[in-house]
Design a protein around this motif. Sequence first.
Motif, PDB file in Angstrom:
ATOM      1  N   GLY A 161       0.795  -1.219   0.000  1.00 58.79           N
ATOM      2  CA  GLY A 161       0.000   0.000   0.000  1.00 58.79           C
ATOM      3  C   GLY A 161       0.828   1.269   0.000  1.00 58.79           C
ATOM      4  N   LEU A 162       2.080   1.183  -0.461  1.00 59.61           N
ATOM      5  CA  LEU A 162       2.998   2.318  -0.401  1.00 59.61           C
ATOM      6  C   LEU A 162       3.325   2.917  -1.763  1.00 59.61           C
ATOM      7  N   LEU A 163       2.884   2.291  -2.841  1.00 58.51           N
ATOM      8  CA  LEU A 163       3.300   2.736  -4.168  1.00 58.51           C
ATOM      9  C   LEU A 163       2.850   4.164  -4.447  1.00 58.51           C
ATOM     10  N   GLY A 164       1.646   4.502  -4.052  1.00 59.40           N
ATOM     11  CA  GLY A 164       1.136   5.838  -4.325  1.00 59.40           C
ATOM     12  C   GLY A 164       1.977   6.946  -3.710  1.00 59.40           C
ATOM     13  N   ARG A 165       2.636   6.657  -2.590  1.00 61.63           N
ATOM     14  CA  ARG A 165       3.439   7.683  -1.925  1.00 61.63           C
ATOM     15  C   ARG A 165       4.606   8.136  -2.793  1.00 61.63           C
ATOM     16  N   THR A 166       5.136   7.225  -3.622  1.00 63.68           N
ATOM     17  CA  THR A 166       6.263   7.589  -4.471  1.00 63.68           C
ATOM     18  C   THR A 166       5.844   8.486  -5.624  1.00 63.68           C
ATOM     19  N   PHE A 167       4.540   8.605  -5.840  1.00 66.73           N
ATOM     20  CA  PHE A 167       4.038   9.434  -6.930  1.00 66.73           C
ATOM     21  C   PHE A 167       3.224  10.622  -6.431  1.00 66.73           C
ATOM     22  N   ARG A 168       3.412  11.005  -5.158  1.00 64.90           N
ATOM     23  CA  ARG A 168       2.694  12.143  -4.617  1.00 64.90           C
ATOM     24  C   ARG A 168       2.983  13.413  -5.411  1.00 64.90           C
ATOM     25  N   TRP A 169       4.223  13.551  -5.875  1.00 63.51           N
ATOM     26  CA  TRP A 169       4.591  14.734  -6.653  1.00 63.51           C
ATOM     27  C   TRP A 169       3.718  14.876  -7.895  1.00 63.51           C
ATOM     28  N   MET A 170       3.231  13.758  -8.391  1.00 68.59           N
ATOM     29  CA  MET A 170       2.415  13.759  -9.598  1.00 68.59           C
ATOM     30  C   MET A 170       0.938  13.928  -9.270  1.00 68.59           C
ATOM     31  N   THR A 171       0.427  13.146  -8.354  1.00 73.44           N
ATOM     32  CA  THR A 171      -1.003  13.202  -8.050  1.00 73.44           C
ATOM     33  C   THR A 171      -1.387  14.531  -7.418  1.00 73.44           C
ATOM     34  N   ASP A 172      -0.477  15.168  -6.689  1.00 71.44           N
ATOM     35  CA  ASP A 172      -0.802  16.440  -6.045  1.00 71.44           C
ATOM     36  C   ASP A 172      -1.100  17.547  -7.046  1.00 71.44           C
ATOM     37  N   GLU A 173      -0.675  17.384  -8.293  1.00 73.11           N
ATOM     38  CA  GLU A 173      -0.906  18.410  -9.309  1.00 73.11           C
ATOM     39  C   GLU A 173      -2.301  18.320  -9.934  1.00 73.11           C
ATOM     40  N   LEU A 174      -3.017  17.231  -9.714  1.00 72.54           N
ATOM     41  CA  LEU A 174      -4.283  16.980 -10.393  1.00 72.54           C
ATOM     42  C   LEU A 174      -5.452  17.645  -9.683  1.00 72.54           C
ATOM     43  N   PRO A 175      -6.569  17.882 -10.396  1.00 70.25           N
ATOM     44  CA  PRO A 175      -7.793  18.305  -9.717  1.00 70.25           C
ATOM     45  C   PRO A 175      -8.173  17.298  -8.642  1.00 70.25           C
ATOM     46  N   ALA A 176      -8.881  17.760  -7.614  1.00 70.47           N
ATOM     47  CA  ALA A 176      -9.128  16.918  -6.437  1.00 70.47           C
ATOM     48  C   ALA A 176      -9.798  15.602  -6.784  1.00 70.47           C
ATOM     49  N   ASP A 177     -10.801  15.623  -7.668  1.00 71.53           N
ATOM     50  CA  ASP A 177     -11.509  14.376  -7.970  1.00 71.53           C
ATOM     51  C   ASP A 177     -10.653  13.422  -8.799  1.00 71.53           C
ATOM     52  N   ALA A 178      -9.900  13.947  -9.761  1.00 69.72           N
ATOM     53  CA  ALA A 178      -8.994  13.093 -10.534  1.00 69.72           C
ATOM     54  C   ALA A 178      -7.891  12.539  -9.647  1.00 69.72           C
ATOM     55  N   ARG A 179      -7.412  13.374  -8.720  1.00 72.38           N
ATOM     56  CA  ARG A 179      -6.388  12.907  -7.778  1.00 72.38           C
ATOM     57  C   ARG A 179      -6.918  11.759  -6.926  1.00 72.38           C
ATOM     58  N   ALA A 180      -8.133  11.912  -6.416  1.00 72.86           N
ATOM     59  CA  ALA A 180      -8.714  10.854  -5.586  1.00 72.86           C
ATOM     60  C   ALA A 180      -8.874   9.562  -6.384  1.00 72.86           C
ATOM     61  N   ASP A 181      -9.296   9.681  -7.645  1.00 72.87           N
ATOM     62  CA  ASP A 181      -9.435   8.496  -8.492  1.00 72.87           C
ATOM     63  C   ASP A 181      -8.089   7.813  -8.705  1.00 72.87           C
ATOM     64  N   MET A 182      -7.074   8.606  -8.980  1.00 69.38           N
ATOM     65  CA  MET A 182      -5.773   8.018  -9.276  1.00 69.38           C
ATOM     66  C   MET A 182      -5.168   7.370  -8.041  1.00 69.38           C
ATOM     67  N   VAL A 183      -5.321   8.009  -6.893  1.00 67.15           N
ATOM     68  CA  VAL A 183      -4.814   7.423  -5.654  1.00 67.15           C
ATOM     69  C   VAL A 183      -5.504   6.096  -5.369  1.00 67.15           C
ATOM     70  N   ALA A 184      -6.820   6.028  -5.617  1.00 70.59           N
ATOM     71  CA  ALA A 184      -7.584   4.816  -5.319  1.00 70.59           C
ATOM     72  C   ALA A 184      -7.351   3.707  -6.335  1.00 70.59           C
TER      73      ALA A 184
END
Length: 285
Positions: A161-184
């Motif tokens: 459950g740690l893979l998403g943390r390595t891509f925080r720099w990327m997901t943080d740039e997205l709109p909130a709903d797209a970010r939530a989808d990508m994280v999930a």
Amino acid sequence: MVGHSQGESGLARTRDGRQLHHMRLQGPAGSPTVVFEGGLAASRSYWALVQLEVAQWANAVVYDRSGLGRSPADPRPRPLRRLAEDLGDLLDHLGPGPFVLVGHSWGGPVVRIAAAADPGRIAGLVLVDPTDESCELLFARSVRRAERIGQVGSALLARLGLLGRTFRWMTDELPADARADMVAEGFTVEAIRTRAAELGSVVPDLRALLDHPVDLAEVPLTVISAGQTSTGINATALAAITEAHAFRARQSAHGRHVCARESGHMVPITDPEIIVEEIRRLVVA
């Protein structure tokens, strides 16, 4: 209720009965449709920054390949031709076109093959730091070794459950709903399993393109190269990849090669504006 920033969801059926989840932002009446194809293990969500801008003057559609995002996995092997057939089935579902296809990384050869299957409905292609068979470096054993190491590491992090943390720099740039989808959805064991399936035939897929080139000489084409090194792409590799991109652009009578000078490989996140501008050149011509 306010809708999702990436538009309305829908399902397209492939020729063998699988379902592909897509999201569409409606542009002005009568405008072309721009369809986005992601790289390995990349769902629809990371296109959000580009899609939102493009939707101001064109229909903009993002989708999940089988086994990614909200599209169920494909039980069969996932060679490049099968990916391109799926994209073709999505285009059939969306209507007669015209379409502009945008492919990032491994999505580059996917859109090229799909376009060559029915070039009459294609208004143009934008290839964003694409994988290209003319780059000899892609066939090196060291590249295969790096892929295997990356796959094992990503699978382990996904299980923890740690893979998403390595891509925080990327997901943080997205709109909130797209970010939530990508994280999930984007950093799961299932997504990494799909990545492995698509990696399984990379070398024969690329050799097949060398042996049997697709003819897109009359299709307007822009190739965007990253201007900065990235994880796994040093200066030597970057130069070889950029040279292959320049070659690809020259194969079109209407080819154009540009560089995202301040961006590494993830251009849709780090320099979405250059992609938007190159799409605009094709759509608002």
